[in-house]
Design an enzyme around this catalytic site. Sequence first.
Site, PDB file in Angstrom:
ATOM      1  N   ASN A 392      -8.524  -8.348   3.289  1.00 17.53           N
ATOM      2  CA  ASN A 392      -7.377  -7.380   3.038  1.00 17.53           C
ATOM      3  C   ASN A 392      -7.047  -7.054   4.713  1.00 17.53           C
ATOM      4  OD1 ASN A 392      -5.675  -5.216   2.758  1.00 17.53           O
ATOM      5  ND2 ASN A 392      -7.544  -3.698   2.031  1.00 17.53           N
ATOM      6  N   TRP A 393      -5.650  -7.697   4.918  1.00 24.23           N
ATOM      7  CA  TRP A 393      -5.254  -7.775   6.410  1.00 24.23           C
ATOM      8  C   TRP A 393      -4.836  -6.088   6.415  1.00 24.23           C
ATOM      9  CZ3 TRP A 393      -2.305 -12.960   7.644  1.00 24.23           C
ATOM     10  CH2 TRP A 393      -3.278 -14.036   7.422  1.00 24.23           C
ATOM     11  N   LYS A 394      -4.361  -5.709   5.412  1.00 25.20           N
ATOM     12  CA  LYS A 394      -3.650  -4.354   5.523  1.00 25.20           C
ATOM     13  C   LYS A 394      -2.307  -4.456   6.559  1.00 25.20           C
ATOM     14  CE  LYS A 394      -8.078  -1.918   5.020  1.00 25.20           C
ATOM     15  NZ  LYS A 394      -8.977  -0.873   5.482  1.00 25.20           N
ATOM     16  N   HIS A 479      -5.993   0.679  -3.807  1.00 21.92           N
ATOM     17  CA  HIS A 479      -6.600   0.871  -2.318  1.00 21.92           C
ATOM     18  C   HIS A 479      -6.822   2.416  -2.178  1.00 21.92           C
ATOM     19  CE1 HIS A 479      -8.165   0.596   1.569  1.00 21.92           C
ATOM     20  NE2 HIS A 479      -8.575  -0.749   1.283  1.00 21.92           N
ATOM     21  N   GLU A 481      -6.494   3.851   0.687  1.00 19.73           N
ATOM     22  CA  GLU A 481      -5.152   4.073   1.647  1.00 19.73           C
ATOM     23  C   GLU A 481      -3.934   4.466   0.906  1.00 19.73           C
ATOM     24  OE1 GLU A 481      -5.688   0.733   4.137  1.00 19.73           O
ATOM     25  OE2 GLU A 481      -7.871   1.764   4.880  1.00 19.73           O
ATOM     26  N   GLU A 551     -15.382   0.422  -3.190  1.00 22.92           N
ATOM     27  CA  GLU A 551     -15.104   0.728  -1.661  1.00 22.92           C
ATOM     28  C   GLU A 551     -15.272   2.263  -1.570  1.00 22.92           C
ATOM     29  OE1 GLU A 551     -12.713  -2.425   0.348  1.00 22.92           O
ATOM     30  OE2 GLU A 551     -11.396  -0.907  -0.426  1.00 22.92           O
ATOM     31  N   GLY A 557     -13.483   1.220   7.400  1.00 25.15           N
ATOM     32  CA  GLY A 557     -12.910   1.244   8.700  1.00 25.15           C
ATOM     33  C   GLY A 557     -13.533   2.266   9.624  1.00 25.15           C
ATOM     34  N   SER A 597     -16.380  -1.453   5.925  1.00 28.05           N
ATOM     35  CA  SER A 597     -17.305  -1.801   6.960  1.00 28.05           C
ATOM     36  C   SER A 597     -18.407  -3.184   6.785  1.00 28.05           C
ATOM     37  CB  SER A 597     -18.150  -0.669   7.799  1.00 28.05           C
ATOM     38  OG  SER A 597     -17.177   0.320   8.056  1.00 28.05           O
ATOM     39  N   GLY A 618     -12.014  -5.596   5.391  1.00 24.33           N
ATOM     40  CA  GLY A 618     -10.752  -5.120   6.048  1.00 24.33           C
ATOM     41  C   GLY A 618     -10.531  -5.909   7.467  1.00 24.33           C
ATOM     42  N   GLY A 619     -11.395  -5.008   8.329  1.00 24.64           N
ATOM     43  CA  GLY A 619     -11.238  -5.192   9.922  1.00 24.64           C
ATOM     44  C   GLY A 619     -11.829  -6.446  10.057  1.00 24.64           C
TER      45      GLY A 619
HETATM   46  P1  PGA Z   1     -13.074  -2.236   6.331  1.00 21.37           P
HETATM   47  O1  PGA Z   1     -11.973  -2.030   5.231  1.00 21.37           O
HETATM   48  O2  PGA Z   1     -13.947  -3.638   6.104  1.00 21.37           O
HETATM   49  O3  PGA Z   1     -12.309  -2.327   7.550  1.00 21.37           O
HETATM   50  O4  PGA Z   1     -14.041  -1.047   6.226  1.00 21.37           O
HETATM   51  C1  PGA Z   1     -12.122  -2.457   3.838  1.00 21.37           C
HETATM   52  C2  PGA Z   1     -10.870  -2.225   2.841  1.00 21.37           C
HETATM   53  O5  PGA Z   1     -10.400  -1.292   3.247  1.00 21.37           O
HETATM   54  O6  PGA Z   1     -10.750  -2.889   1.920  1.00 21.37           O
END
Ligand code: PGA
Length: 635
Positions: A392-394, A479, A481, A551, A557, A597, A618-619
């Site tokens: 997930n590149w966001k 998600h 966010e 999640e 993150g 994470s 994500g990251g």
């Molecule tokens: P993260 O994000 O791996 O950077 O914690 C995961 C996500 O939001 O899907």
Amino acid sequence: MTKRQHSIISTCIALAVAATLLFSGFAKALDPMGMCIKLNAYASYFGLQLADSSLILQLATAALALLEFTLGLNLLLGIRRRLTTATTLVFMVCMTCLTLWTFIADPVADCGCFGEALKLTNGQTLAKNIVLLAAASWLAWKPLALPRLLTERNQWIANTYAAAFLAALMAYTFHRLPLVDFTDFKTGRSMREALFNPESEESYTDLANLILCDAEGEMVQDSLLLEDGYTFLLTLPDEAEADEGCIDQVNDLFDYCTDHGIGFFGLIAQEEEENIADWIDRTGAEYSFLTSESTQIKAMVRSNPGLMLIKDGRIVAKWSHNDLPSVDTRHTADLEALSAAANDRMSLRKLLAWLCLPLLLLVVIQSIINLFSRHNLNKKHKKMRKKIVAGNWKMNKNLQEGVALATELNELLNADKPNCGVVICTPFIHLASVAGVINKDVIGLGAENCADKASGAYTGEVSAEMVKSTGADYVILGHSERRAYYGETAEILKEKVNLALANNLEVIFCIGEVLEEREAGKQNEVVRQQLEGSLYDLTAEQFAHVVLAYEPVWAIGTGKTATAEQAEEMHAFIRQTIAGKFGAEAAENCTILYGGSCKPSNAKELFSKPDVDGGLIGGASLKAADFKGIIDAWK
Ligand code: PGA
């Protein structure tokens, strides 16, 4: 230090702290009156006039014993680890401050932290608490390093059982006498031996130092204890507060003693000598009185009034005023049988067995279930389920950077084929270009969102149909966010899911709780509602095109990964919930990803869990090597 080493150290520390807290709480519950007396000593230092048996002291004792015992149990079994370690730390900070004060001000000789079971000087207690404070700080630093032995539901069972057990024990010991007598005046001990042979094994300090005076102030302990045969002592540590409910029984017993030539004395605190007349007034007492120090009398029988039977200078039985022996003056009472009945209490071993065995059974059953049913059954199903690692590149990477990343990843994965499905979810504007550089047999493509409307005048929105038209096959919905920053409700998400499925997109649907919800133990409820709110209108056929991603928001993150056990517990719960709604087969076939994470260093452990079918990354998906490292966790 590796995670494993940290976990071993934490476990050892937790065991030591747990043992101390359990012992401390249990000792208080065995002799709560002893703790009330100790607390009263503190209270009187501050000029508070309370009776030892006052409700406030009883409640404070019960609360302290319950708190210590529950914290100890929770550390031992890994129950509510964050809350438990934080509370233990706060508790130890308070206790260390308190003992620092007792060390300096010296209000009482020994602080009473283990009741009478183990007496420590104020200095020793301070040292002990400093060590415990350091240990509690360590545990609170990384609480999740502690092993967790029970599931959420079983944790409640363990906590409720232990608390109810302790409360019942305290109710019993408050009403009757301590189940284990930690004082020097233990039944069976010879006061005569202690007094006349101070070198002997039976010479306990309080026994050897006992002074009993008669009405003239003459010391009579020697003559009294040298007398053969039985003598009753009615102990009155606090005449003004003594319970009168048992007076008829006391007077009957005295009559019986007079008729049968058995000694019977009231024993009142020196400090209250003038209260003898008051007691006689209140109860019509005809027996003679002796006096002694109130602390001694309090130690003799933990009851006000209490009854002690001495035979040939040896303590043979004690009774609480709630439980006095009944004698019939017409017959000769068998005092031996009465003593035996008074001493017929549950042994400590039996008591501990009642406390520990059910808890042990719970842990064993849980372990067996974990070991066999989950592992074996899920292993079979897990093989069949689709495993996915999705990026997930966001809102990262411009178009050129995104295309470069996709190209690099494509090369890596074509050279070394993955053992799982791989998906990258990119911003909308990347989709068409990225679609052109990836081999779709190896890498799937997805969007990070889509509109909740099919088409029309919705400036700035991108519909599910548009996403599909770029060559993408997946879309992330729900998600955290988007829920948090763009106000996406369960209702809006329901629309999005329906439109995505209608346009033949596979939905990666995210669920998860925030930190406060986890700390309140509501994570199961939260994810259940998220599923119910957006997916429960689907048919089982539609649901087959949904991949779930659990999640925990506190792990996204933040670098704080949920432990593999936490993830597994939630995934198993989610699967069970899905089974309840869409049937066992749909649940077994549903791919559930973990997100938050996830990194190359922890992916293998997370993915090894039977209900974890991959990750939403994500990251770590923003660097081809890191993302590949996670994908390789399936190898
Ligand atoms: P993260 O994000 O791996 O950077 O914690 C995961 C996500 O939001 O899907």
